[in-house]
Design a protein around this motif. Structure first.
Motif, mmCIF file in Angstrom:
data_model
loop_
_atom_site.group_PDB
_atom_site.id
_atom_site.type_symbol
_atom_site.label_atom_id
_atom_site.label_comp_id
_atom_site.label_asym_id
_atom_site.label_seq_id
_atom_site.Cartn_x
_atom_site.Cartn_y
_atom_site.Cartn_z
ATOM 1 N N GLY A 271 80.313 -1.590 2.225
ATOM 2 C CA GLY A 271 81.322 -1.868 1.208
ATOM 3 C C GLY A 271 82.649 -1.201 1.490
ATOM 4 N N HIS A 272 82.769 -0.584 2.656
ATOM 5 C CA HIS A 272 84.029 0.052 3.071
ATOM 6 C C HIS A 272 84.009 0.224 4.592
ATOM 7 C CE1 HIS A 272 81.894 3.870 3.752
ATOM 8 N NE2 HIS A 272 81.286 3.643 2.577
ATOM 9 N N LYS A 273 85.139 0.559 5.170
ATOM 10 C CA LYS A 273 85.218 0.714 6.619
ATOM 11 C C LYS A 273 84.342 1.892 7.066
ATOM 12 C CE LYS A 273 89.776 -1.304 7.461
ATOM 13 N NZ LYS A 273 89.200 -2.433 8.218
ATOM 14 N N PRO A 274 83.537 1.696 8.099
ATOM 15 C CA PRO A 274 82.678 2.795 8.559
ATOM 16 C C PRO A 274 83.487 3.898 9.234
ATOM 17 C CG PRO A 274 82.493 0.908 10.032
ATOM 18 C CD PRO A 274 83.319 0.463 8.865
ATOM 19 N N GLY A 275 83.143 5.139 8.941
ATOM 20 C CA GLY A 275 83.782 6.281 9.573
ATOM 21 C C GLY A 275 83.022 6.714 10.805
ATOM 22 N N PRO A 276 83.471 7.776 11.455
ATOM 23 C CA PRO A 276 82.803 8.263 12.675
ATOM 24 C C PRO A 276 81.329 8.585 12.461
ATOM 25 C CG PRO A 276 84.955 9.298 12.420
ATOM 26 C CD PRO A 276 84.701 8.534 11.160
ATOM 27 N N VAL A 277 80.988 9.159 11.296
ATOM 28 C CA VAL A 277 79.590 9.501 11.035
ATOM 29 C C VAL A 277 78.735 8.242 10.910
ATOM 30 C CG1 VAL A 277 78.000 10.565 9.385
ATOM 31 C CG2 VAL A 277 80.162 11.687 9.922
ATOM 32 N N HIS A 278 79.259 7.238 10.200
ATOM 33 C CA HIS A 278 78.528 5.978 10.063
ATOM 34 C C HIS A 278 78.298 5.328 11.429
ATOM 35 C CE1 HIS A 278 80.559 6.214 5.989
ATOM 36 N NE2 HIS A 278 79.278 6.177 5.671
ATOM 37 N N MET A 279 79.345 5.322 12.267
ATOM 38 C CA MET A 279 79.223 4.699 13.584
ATOM 39 C C MET A 279 78.234 5.474 14.460
ATOM 40 S SD MET A 279 80.896 1.953 13.471
ATOM 41 C CE MET A 279 80.647 1.534 15.213
ATOM 42 N N ALA A 280 78.254 6.809 14.358
ATOM 43 C CA ALA A 280 77.325 7.621 15.149
ATOM 44 C C ALA A 280 75.877 7.321 14.743
ATOM 45 C CB ALA A 280 77.635 9.102 14.958
ATOM 46 N N ARG A 281 75.660 7.201 13.430
ATOM 47 C CA ARG A 281 74.307 6.867 12.960
ATOM 48 C C ARG A 281 73.897 5.474 13.414
ATOM 49 N NH1 ARG A 281 75.101 8.948 6.717
ATOM 50 N NH2 ARG A 281 74.829 11.190 7.117
ATOM 51 N N ALA A 282 74.856 4.528 13.379
ATOM 52 C CA ALA A 282 74.547 3.167 13.812
ATOM 53 C C ALA A 282 74.200 3.132 15.294
ATOM 54 C CB ALA A 282 75.732 2.253 13.517
ATOM 55 N N TRP A 283 74.954 3.880 16.098
ATOM 56 C CA TRP A 283 74.652 3.945 17.535
ATOM 57 C C TRP A 283 73.267 4.550 17.767
ATOM 58 C CZ3 TRP A 283 76.103 1.789 21.826
ATOM 59 C CH2 TRP A 283 77.385 1.257 21.954
ATOM 60 N N ALA A 284 72.959 5.619 17.044
ATOM 61 C CA ALA A 284 71.659 6.257 17.207
ATOM 62 C C ALA A 284 70.527 5.298 16.839
ATOM 63 C CB ALA A 284 71.585 7.518 16.337
ATOM 64 N N HIS A 285 70.754 4.542 15.761
ATOM 65 C CA HIS A 285 69.743 3.563 15.338
ATOM 66 C C HIS A 285 69.546 2.494 16.403
ATOM 67 C CE1 HIS A 285 67.402 0.987 12.712
ATOM 68 N NE2 HIS A 285 68.240 -0.006 12.946
ATOM 69 N N GLN A 286 70.655 1.942 16.919
ATOM 70 C CA GLN A 286 70.566 0.886 17.917
ATOM 71 C C GLN A 286 69.908 1.375 19.207
ATOM 72 O OE1 GLN A 286 71.048 -1.865 15.902
ATOM 73 N NE2 GLN A 286 71.997 -2.741 17.723
ATOM 74 N N LEU A 287 70.299 2.555 19.649
ATOM 75 C CA LEU A 287 69.712 3.104 20.873
ATOM 76 C C LEU A 287 68.231 3.405 20.680
ATOM 77 C CD1 LEU A 287 72.602 5.459 22.020
ATOM 78 C CD2 LEU A 287 71.898 3.310 23.101
ATOM 79 N N GLY A 288 67.865 3.863 19.468
ATOM 80 C CA GLY A 288 66.459 4.102 19.177
ATOM 81 C C GLY A 288 65.642 2.827 19.229
ATOM 82 N N LEU A 289 66.201 1.740 18.652
ATOM 83 C CA LEU A 289 65.519 0.448 18.708
ATOM 84 C C LEU A 289 65.348 -0.021 20.150
ATOM 85 C CD1 LEU A 289 67.167 -1.588 15.786
ATOM 86 C CD2 LEU A 289 64.821 -0.743 15.906
#
Length: 309
Positions: A271-289
């Protein structure tokens, strides 16, 4: 102000298509209307009803259950078309890069009308995008939607597009494939085959029509085998998509795109632009998958080796 009321899809999709056509013409943009309301009546489902007065059988066309207007834009005109759409209060929801792994379509919305999917190509077509559009444009004809003349691909091209769209989703038993191929005559199938060869879409077409094994040596073979059989393993699809790329540079770009988080999709979820923390979590999730799926793939390969011993 109250909530915006949307008109029924049966009327809204043709109206959205007509609106896009007017915008394109005003901006000097070439577009072809595909799928949905633009499909030739020959490829529609037909049902037989009984006339309540005469008792005689009456054949009627069953409209397609479309939820948006689909257009194919000349690739060199895409930026101009996007600017024109934005000037008419359309808003981009997903970029090409945030859509499917094929990066073939961008989704747009506008208050009061149906969504629009703007395509620059179709998955399965291997010919250069501009050349492919030229071929489809050269054989176009016109249909009328919401009172507006709209250019559509030739009937063989419509058959091919419907088939490619279905096989990408693994829908080999879809009514689209049945009507576009199963119910086609030998001559009509030959026309589709010839067009697929010209557009370099033979492998995807073969996957939809039971002839994929004729293309075992093609670099796209594994990809269309996975898609057509609905092999949902992320690792299998990831490796197949990378292998299907025409050059090492394209393969590297595809590998990165498949793993990278989709910023626009993440923004809509948050619901808002992702910040550095959101992007870091997204990268971690994708790499984990990715790591998990590659581990499963390695395990499957090891089990196959043990069975062969």
């Amino acid at each position: 102000m109250g909530e915006i009321e949307y008109m029924p899809l049966l009327a809204g999709v043709p109206l959205a298509a007509a609106t896009l056509q007017v915008i394109a013409e005003d901006a000097g943009v070439d577009i072809l209307h595909v799928k949905g309301a633009a499909v030739d009546p020959v490829l529609l489902q037909h049902e037989v009803d009984i006339d309540p007065l005469s008792g005689a059988p009456v054949t009627r066309q069953v409209p397609r259950n479309s939820v948006d207007a689909d257009v194919l834009v000349r690739p060199s005109h895409v930026k101009r078309f996007f600017a024109a759409m934005a000037a008419h209060r359309w808003t981009m929801v997903y970029r090409f890069e945030d859509g499917s792994a094929f990066e073939h379509a961008s989704t747009w919305i506008r208050p009061g009308v149906c969504h629009a999917d703007v395509h620059r190509t179709f998955p399965g077509i291997g010919l250069d995008r501009e050349q492919a559009f030229d071929l489809l444009w050269a054989s176009r004809h016109t249909t009328v939607m919401a009172g507006q003349p709209c250019p559509v691909p030739s009937l063989p091209a419509q058959r091919l597009i419907l088939i490619l769209h279905a096989v990408r989703g693994g829908e080999l038993d879809s009514r689209d494939i049945e009507r576009a191929w199963g119910q086609a005559s030998d001559d009509e199938r030959a026309e589709v085959d010839a067009l697929a060869r010209t557009l370099r879409a033979e492998v995807a077409l073969a996957a939809a029509t039971g002839r994929l094994e004729e293309h075992r040596t093609a670099r796209e073979y594994q990809l269309w085998k996975a898609l057509s059989t609905q092999d949902t393993s992320r690792a299998t699809l990831w490796l197949a998509r990378v292998k299907a790329q025409p050059t090492p540079l394209h393969a590297l770009r595809s590998a990165f795109h498949l793993i990278a988080p989709k910023r626009d999709r993440l923004e809509r979820e948050l619901g808002h632009k992702p910040g550095p923390v959101h992007m870091a979590r997204a990268w971690a999730h994708q790499l984990g998958l990715a790591a998990s799926e590659i581990g499963r793939l390695a395990g499957r390969a090891a089990r196959r080796v043990r069975r062969l011993r």
